[in-house]
Design a protein around this motif. Sequence first.
Motif, short mmCIF file in Angstrom:
data_model
loop_
_atom_site.label_atom_id
_atom_site.label_comp_id
_atom_site.label_asym_id
_atom_site.label_seq_id
_atom_site.Cartn_x
_atom_site.Cartn_y
_atom_site.Cartn_z
N PRO A 1 -1.06 16.60 49.27
CA PRO A 1 0.26 15.98 49.44
C PRO A 1 0.19 14.50 49.82
O PRO A 1 1.06 13.72 49.44
CB PRO A 1 0.90 16.82 50.55
CG PRO A 1 -0.22 17.48 51.25
CD PRO A 1 -1.28 17.70 50.23
N HIS A 2 -0.83 14.12 50.56
CA HIS A 2 -0.94 12.72 50.99
C HIS A 2 -1.37 11.82 49.83
O HIS A 2 -0.86 10.71 49.67
CB HIS A 2 -1.92 12.62 52.17
CG HIS A 2 -1.51 13.45 53.33
ND1 HIS A 2 -0.45 13.12 54.16
CD2 HIS A 2 -2.00 14.64 53.79
CE1 HIS A 2 -0.31 14.06 55.09
NE2 HIS A 2 -1.23 14.99 54.89
N ASP B 1 1.86 13.24 64.22
CA ASP B 1 1.56 14.37 63.34
C ASP B 1 2.31 14.24 62.01
O ASP B 1 3.40 13.65 61.95
CB ASP B 1 1.98 15.70 63.98
CG ASP B 1 1.15 16.05 65.20
OD1 ASP B 1 0.05 15.50 65.33
OD2 ASP B 1 1.62 16.89 66.01
N THR B 2 1.75 14.82 60.96
CA THR B 2 2.45 14.97 59.69
C THR B 2 2.17 16.37 59.16
O THR B 2 1.01 16.73 58.94
CB THR B 2 2.01 13.92 58.65
OG1 THR B 2 2.31 12.62 59.13
CG2 THR B 2 2.74 14.14 57.32
N VAL B 3 3.23 17.15 58.98
CA VAL B 3 3.10 18.54 58.52
C VAL B 3 3.59 18.62 57.07
O VAL B 3 4.74 18.29 56.78
CB VAL B 3 3.91 19.50 59.40
CG1 VAL B 3 3.81 20.92 58.87
CG2 VAL B 3 3.42 19.43 60.85
N LEU C 1 11.66 13.14 57.65
CA LEU C 1 11.37 14.06 56.55
C LEU C 1 11.22 13.23 55.27
O LEU C 1 12.16 12.55 54.85
CB LEU C 1 12.51 15.07 56.40
CG LEU C 1 12.43 16.05 55.24
CD1 LEU C 1 11.20 16.94 55.35
CD2 LEU C 1 13.70 16.91 55.17
N ILE C 2 10.03 13.27 54.68
CA ILE C 2 9.73 12.50 53.48
C ILE C 2 9.73 13.46 52.30
O ILE C 2 8.91 14.38 52.22
CB ILE C 2 8.37 11.79 53.59
CG1 ILE C 2 8.35 10.89 54.84
CG2 ILE C 2 8.09 10.97 52.34
CD1 ILE C 2 6.97 10.36 55.18
N ASP C 3 10.68 13.27 51.37
CA ASP C 3 10.86 14.16 50.21
C ASP C 3 10.59 13.39 48.93
O ASP C 3 11.14 12.29 48.73
CB ASP C 3 12.28 14.72 50.16
CG ASP C 3 12.56 15.73 51.26
OD1 ASP C 3 11.63 16.46 51.64
OD2 ASP C 3 13.71 15.78 51.73
N VAL D 1 6.78 16.28 57.03
CA VAL D 1 7.52 16.12 58.29
C VAL D 1 6.64 15.28 59.21
O VAL D 1 5.61 15.74 59.69
CB VAL D 1 7.85 17.47 58.93
CG1 VAL D 1 8.76 17.26 60.13
CG2 VAL D 1 8.51 18.41 57.92
N ARG D 2 7.08 14.05 59.44
CA ARG D 2 6.29 13.10 60.23
C ARG D 2 6.88 12.95 61.63
O ARG D 2 8.08 12.72 61.79
CB ARG D 2 6.28 11.75 59.54
CG ARG D 2 5.38 10.69 60.18
CD ARG D 2 5.57 9.35 59.49
NE ARG D 2 6.88 8.77 59.79
CZ ARG D 2 7.50 7.87 59.02
NH1 ARG D 2 6.94 7.48 57.89
NH2 ARG D 2 8.68 7.39 59.37
#
Length: 602
Positions: A193-194, A172-174, A87-89, A104-105
């Motif tokens: 976001p990216h 995946d990344t959500v 989880l990247i915050d 979420v990766r």
Amino acid sequence: MAGNIEDYALIGDCETAALVGRDGSIEWLCWPSFDSEACFAALIGTEDNGRWKVAPADAVVRCSRRYRGDSLILETTFETSSGIITLIDFMPPRGTASDIVRLVRGDCGVVKVEMHLVIRFGFGVAIPWVKRGEDGALLAIGGPDMVVLHTPVETRGENMTTVAEFEVAEGDTVPLVLTYGASHLPVPTEIDPHQALKDTEEFWAEWSGRCTYQGEYRELVMRSLITLKALTFAPSGGIVAAPTTSLPEKLGGSRNWDYRFCWLRDATFTLFALMNNGYTEEAAAWHDWLLRAVAGNPANMQIMYGIYGERRLLEWQADWLAGYQGAQPVRIGNAAHAQLQLDVYGELIDAFHQWRHADITLDGESWALECKVLQHLAKIWDQPDSGIWELRGPRQHYVSSKVMTWVAFDRGIKSVEQFGLKAPLAEWRALREKIHADVCAHGFDAAQNAFVEHYGAKVLDASVLLIPAVGFLPPRDPRVLGTLEAIERHLMVDGFVMRHDPREQPDQTEPVEGAFLACSLWLADAYVLAGEIQRAKELFDRVAGIANDLGLLAEEYDTTERRQAGNFPQALTHIALINTANNLTAAKASAEKPAMQRSKQS
């Protein structure tokens, strides 16, 4: 119930900040600014008071977290029986709106993820009206506030909560993006976001790359500087003491204060932490904020101000909040802003003096303001005040307050002598000598061979540790060494320094609060000045050792429970850590003449 204070991580956009738990739950966020009302207040209440959790649906076998390089991008990795996700915050540098981005990766296998979003405006009390926007985004509106959730994940409402379940496979990344906007304005534009992740990484890489500190404590110093930057309100240059309110000084207790404001007391400490490590732009912005905040009649100068320099910080209690792990009351605002605390005059004049030495361009009105401040201080220096610790009892003649009035005149005199400024020099010199003699006559207890808390007292106060640092007495003066020894005897608990003397509460079997971490570092600074480098290093390492896994520190440390206490993360603690690291590094480089950053211009 909220986790331990040290279980939280910090993310922010230099205008506000959020605290993220190890379990992927954001449990504190004031939006759009540090001093705004919270929309996630679970930290000082319950889950129903607002939070945003994103985490695996299945049991977590292992969890770890880190910041990505020298940034404020948080990465929390969850391992389950079916796979691993990260989880990247982060909060991107603010554009037209403020965003929280959660990516979420999928790292391995397939992991089922759950999202629980509880938005409660007004410090956890106001349930918003939730609807779908034209683009399918989720809008939550309440009074002046609006937040918008953009995500490809299908969400639904359930018991006044927005929930979702989705699977994330390897590769995946959500994305989930929450954006704040004023409810009367158009819905904020959706961000990529990216691209936001790339921009945020570049922002912090550039900022961190300006750090000039290269000593052995670089990792600790860098993390503390990033934390200090995160607590800076970019539009004004003000720096909040902490992004939180009412995290208790004593776990379960009632000494719970709002720290989302800017204290003058931190001025010189902050200045050195920034200037000595390459951040002159931030130091100049801090100067500009100070000048604007204190402008006007010196008689009306306060000890703290709002992030824009606001003066009225009315204190009230949010009775509907249960408090951090039951610690009540929950206070919003801070009544101490109206106290008389004489030490802040010394901090202010000292800060301006150090700016001159650093060749930072000062506003043309700076010296006129300083002269007015000293003219006013000449009339009130001998009055009792509420002291550095903002005690809400009768005023006293606090020793540290009197010492700092000496500092005010001393730095004013030095500014005249060294920079050719004009002032009533003879009057200031006479006052400087009078104050010095007064403190030595009434603030020193010969029986204990130590400076005490206030005139006539027998108990000690850790703030007198600053006496050698500000140049009031030489570091190896017998009275200074005696004070250090007395503090070691009476104020040290399990190797950390209490700010108040436990003998003040003879009926207490436990200290009334945790050890004050900045005071522990001030003792380390005093050791460096006295040539006791090894003792200073041991104490510094002890304080650094109780930082959480991300290098973050609160205001205090409960040595019995072995837990951090007080508002978090605390600017003064990190500032003190930065300055002590610099002092130790300088002392090692020049063992014969320790280059104490605080007192080098004294």
